[in-house]
Scaffold this active site. Structure first.
Site, PDB file in Angstrom:
ATOM      1  N   GLU A   1       0.807  -1.228   0.000  1.00 27.39           N
ATOM      2  CA  GLU A   1       0.000   0.000   0.000  1.00 27.39           C
ATOM      3  C   GLU A   1       0.838   1.276   0.000  1.00 27.39           C
ATOM      4  O   GLU A   1       0.515   2.239   0.702  1.00 27.39           O
ATOM      5  CB  GLU A   1      -0.927   0.012   1.233  1.00 27.39           C
ATOM      6  CG  GLU A   1      -1.896  -1.137   1.253  1.00 27.39           C
ATOM      7  CD  GLU A   1      -2.702  -1.206   2.554  1.00 27.39           C
ATOM      8  OE1 GLU A   1      -3.896  -1.522   2.475  1.00 27.39           O
ATOM      9  OE2 GLU A   1      -2.143  -0.970   3.631  1.00 27.39           O
TER      10      GLU A   1
HETATM   11  C1  TNX Z   1      -4.400  -3.919   4.610  1.00 27.97           C
HETATM   12  S1  TNX Z   1      -2.952  -6.105   3.787  1.00 27.97           S
HETATM   13  C2  TNX Z   1      -3.129  -3.705   5.112  1.00 27.97           C
HETATM   14  C3  TNX Z   1      -2.961  -3.298   6.512  1.00 27.97           C
HETATM   15  C4  TNX Z   1      -4.271  -3.220   7.226  1.00 27.97           C
HETATM   16  C5  TNX Z   1      -5.151  -4.356   6.787  1.00 27.97           C
HETATM   17  C6  TNX Z   1      -6.430  -4.446   7.536  1.00 27.97           C
HETATM   18  C7  TNX Z   1      -1.763  -5.221   3.949  1.00 27.97           C
HETATM   19  C8  TNX Z   1      -0.510  -5.778   3.517  1.00 27.97           C
HETATM   20  N1  TNX Z   1      -1.974  -4.012   4.474  1.00 27.97           N
HETATM   21  O1  TNX Z   1      -2.287  -2.068   6.562  1.00 27.97           O
HETATM   22  O2  TNX Z   1      -4.026  -3.267   8.588  1.00 27.97           O
HETATM   23  O3  TNX Z   1      -5.431  -4.201   5.417  1.00 27.97           O
HETATM   24  O4  TNX Z   1      -7.139  -5.592   7.192  1.00 27.97           O
END
Ligand code: TNX
Length: 538
Positions: A350
């Protein structure tokens, strides 16, 4: 008139029955009544989670754990002895028996023997052969990890009351027969997110105890994120004094951090349960807490305000700045020195505030840096965008059945740990009514967590590319150990079975049936769990 022969009947009775048979009276060997020989509450040999490779019940025999039982371990092996001591610690509270741990040769008594040198190649490093006879239970393995796995199986073969913290007056019988077992995948993982809400060392230890019962052998710790920094780094001390302190975490309600001594103690505690710690420092996104502590990690040198909300994708390290790489190098060096396990997880998810080209140039520098500190790089599936990920592990959190970037990386050699968010994320709500958790990837009831195959879940990411599975538990909505347990149980055992058991053993009805037996065990161990209506508990 019929006579039923139940296994375990005394010899003279049998002889008399045989005489009746000779006289022409019918004698029925009734496996259903064989249980008359094992007291109620004695689990079947076939009840284990994860399902073993091969189970051969022998209703003609059984083992009774008694006050004279001793645990014998491979002479000359401190590791086998340690596994024996751990087993004794697990068995003493409920039985009240002394269960001395002795070297193998000392004296004859009913024994649980933990022996190395199984001489069976197919058992590998973590497999075992467990044999239950009248005078002994024998666990044989090539390596201590296999002995430990065998003891985790044995705990499930004892009546549920074995998990009582105080003595229970009952007979402790284990059904006769043998089990041969070894894992499908090398990596079976769980993850805790210490950044959104810190979890204490004692809470983490308790989680290690519980996951290792299901033969989970890696615990990934998400140690940094926008809301907090949770591991002491000597060369950048404000990371923890500022971003591990009061007011950090989601809603400012998750402060705390691990000192190096606490982290090392956790590594040792986990290792004693054959769990490898996989530490994660998330970069180049998810870094707001680091930038609050060190404004020089931003491009404009201005500290951002601390964040306690749950937004994602807004922070980025300054990709063109050498300070960034000095920081990353220092953090990875200190973390590598603290971590005996082979992996350092660098996140990489992300990074929406990092331009695509910057992301690639960052990974082109940082992925090889992990190798320079002697470790294998691990990252979320976005790292597959970098050609440098060929020597790394990509953790698949995408929900899609195909991902061209990951497929291309796999073709270059990248290995994959499967954590598809809509099946393996333990922070997703079970259903609409679940009081905790998120739902962006959907609701995940137990059957949804169980009914998929790691090797066919993503196109062109096939069995040989798969290192294993992991069940992440993000903690935006979780504060206490009770919260963690409520989300993890009973779904964690589902993911554990996907990681350990053979594809051919996959069977929802069987799993649901075996899972139901764990309700009373969790209650006795004071482990919170979600009593899913999909399961018949007890
Ligand atoms: C996505 S999945 C994220 C996290 C959040 C999560 C909550 C991923 C690698 N990153 O930053 O905590 O969703 O479900």
């Amino acid at each position: 008139m019929r006579f039923y022969v139940a296994s375990g009947m005394a010899k003279p009775v049998l002889t008399r029955l045989l005489a009746l048979a000779v006289l022409g009276l019918p004698v029925v060997v009734a496996p259903a009544l064989a249980s008359a020989a094992t007291p109620p509450g004695t689990p079947a040999l076939t009840g284990v989670i994860p399902a073993p490779v091969q189970v051969t019940p022998d209703s003609g025999t059984r083992f009774r754990l008694g006050p004279r039982t001793v645990i014998r371990t491979q002479p000359g092996s401190p590791e086998a002895r340690a596994v024996g001591e751990r087993l004794a610690e697990d068995l003493r509270p409920a039985t009240g028996y002394p269960l001395p741990v002795l070297p193998i040769a000392r004296r004859a008594a009913p024994s649980i023997a933990l022996l190395l040198g199984a001489g069976e190649e197919r058992l590998g490093d973590e497999g075992y052969r467990l044999t239950v006879g009248a005078s002994a239970i024998t666990i044989r393995a090539n390596r201590p990890a296999g002995l430990f796995a065998g003891t985790r199986t044995l705990l499930q073969l004892l009546p549920a009351q074995i998990d009582s913290p105080t003595p229970v007056a009952r007979s402790w019988v284990v059904a006769g027969g043998s089990i041969v077992d070894h894992p499908r995948f090398a990596y079976r993982g769980a993850m805790l997110d210490l950044a959104r809400h810190f979890h204490t060392p004692d809470e983490i230890k308790s989680y290690i105890d519980e996951i290792s019962r299901f033969k989970v052998n890696h615990l990934h710790l998400h140690l940094s994120d926008d809301q907090g920094w949770r591991i002491q780094i000597d060369s950048w001390p404000r990371l923890t004094t500022v971003s591990g302190g009061p007011g950090t975490g989601v809603d400012g309600a998750g402060p705390g951090y691990l000192t190096k001594a606490q982290y090392s103690d956790l590594v040792r505690y986990a290792a004693a349960r054959f769990v490898t710690i996989v530490p994660e420092i998330d970069m180049p996104g998810h870094v707001n807490a680091a930038q609050v502590a060190y404004p020089e990690l931003t491009c404009d040198g201005v500290a951002p305000p601390p964040r306690t909300d749950t937004a994602v994708g807004y922070s980025s390290l300054c990709i063109g700045s050498e300070t960034t790489y000095r920081f990353v190098d220092d953090v990875l060096r200190e973390l590598a020195a603290l971590t005996p396990g082979p992996y350092l997880h660098i996140g990489g998810d992300e990074a929406h505030a990092t331009p695509e080209a910057d992301y690639r140039s960052f990974m082109a520098r940082v992925l090889p840096l992990v190798a320079r500190h002697g470790k294998t790089a691990f990252g979320w599936n976005e790292i597959a965008k970098s050609p440098e990920s060929a020597a790394a592990i990509a953790q698949y959190w995408d929900t899609a059945p195909a991902n061209a970037t990951v497929a291309a990386a796999v073709a270059r050699g990248t290995k994959v740990v499967m954590s598809p968010a809509n099946q393996a994320y333990l922070d997703m709500k079970y259903d609409r009514t679940t009081p905790l958790g998120l739902s962006w990837a959907g609701y995940i009831e137990v059957r949804t967590a169980y009914d998929w195959d790691p090797a066919t879940r993503v196109a062109a990411v096939d069995e040989p590319a798969i290192l294993g599975v992991e069940a992440p538990l993000w903690s935006e909505t979780l504060r206490t150990l009770d919260d963690i347990e409520f989300m993890a149980f009973p779904r964690l055992p589902a993911i554990a079975e996907l990681g350990w058991s053979a594809r051919a053993a996959h069977d929802w009805d069987s799993f649901a049936d075996r899972l139901g037996a764990h309700g009373p065990r969790w209650e006795l161990r004071n482990v919170n769990f979600y009593p899913s209506p999909q399961i018949t508990w007890g």
